[in-house]
Design an enzyme around this catalytic site. Sequence first.
Site, PDB file in Angstrom:
ATOM      1  N   LEU A 154      11.423 -20.450  -3.569  1.00 49.20           N
ATOM      2  CA  LEU A 154      10.292 -19.648  -3.099  1.00 49.20           C
ATOM      3  C   LEU A 154       9.102 -19.762  -4.035  1.00 49.20           C
ATOM      4  O   LEU A 154       9.244 -19.669  -5.257  1.00 49.20           O
ATOM      5  CB  LEU A 154      10.723 -18.179  -2.987  1.00 49.20           C
ATOM      6  N   HIS A 182       3.234   3.423  -8.915  1.00 53.35           N
ATOM      7  CA  HIS A 182       3.167   2.011  -9.278  1.00 53.35           C
ATOM      8  C   HIS A 182       4.434   1.581 -10.025  1.00 53.35           C
ATOM      9  O   HIS A 182       4.960   0.490  -9.793  1.00 53.35           O
ATOM     10  CB  HIS A 182       1.939   1.744 -10.149  1.00 53.35           C
ATOM     11  N   ASP A 198       0.817  -1.212   0.000  1.00 53.18           N
ATOM     12  CA  ASP A 198       0.000   0.000   0.000  1.00 53.18           C
ATOM     13  C   ASP A 198       0.853   1.266   0.000  1.00 53.18           C
ATOM     14  O   ASP A 198       1.955   1.289   0.557  1.00 53.18           O
ATOM     15  CB  ASP A 198      -0.905  -0.012   1.243  1.00 53.18           C
TER      16      ASP A 198
END
Length: 250
Positions: A130, A36, A19
């Site tokens: 991962l 962004h 956020d």
Amino acid sequence: MKELIDTGNLPKHIAVIMDGNGRWAQNQGAARVFGHRNAIKAVREVTEGCADLGVSYLTLYAFSTENWARPEFEVRALMELLVQSIRNELPTMLKNNVRLDTIGNTESLPKSCRNQLAEAIEATSHNTGLNLILALGYSGKWDITQAARKIAEDVKKGILTPEEINEDLLSAHLSTEDRPDVDLMLRTGGDHRISNFLLWQLAYAELYFYEDLFWPDFRREHLYEAILSFQNRERRFGKTGEQIKANSAK
């Protein structure tokens, strides 16, 4: 800070609400899209940080069902950025043995996004490090609703009886399926809420909120900070502290 982390006590599954991109950009006097675009480094930092430590699962809240209500220009820019980022980051994911996957209503995404995602998921499918999961077109309420609908259909077909419905069955019908529940959730941007993210899977997660940090400024040290906090907490899962200590001593 990394050297203080107990690698034998890592959260198996970390989830992140990324956020503050828009507010970060506004503080720079720029459009929200600028935030962004500058968030890609933060994604790389948290992904490589988790991979390096040995965290098994990392879920990033990349685009929620509610985000479709944002201005059309911003949504279009986000979709274009998603395609570009996946294409650019694929070599790094392959190098770091990262396996990519998605959860959410990806059918709602533009065809170009779906195609790029499918290619990257296939290219990394044999990686064993991962597990990087992008939550796209996702919300916790959507997830539980679609699981309930699948179960109801099985009951209607006679495959299941109502008495067979339990927590394990519902978990198996969620978009996260065989992935473990979240151990640690991080949120940048200063807000203290989970914003319809992994509602079922966050039931006993430890939550870590960054008060004065917007996502584009997130770096590995911030990941280490949260993991150290996690390792200093007592996770009781409804039991007493005495019970936890007694079980640990066995």
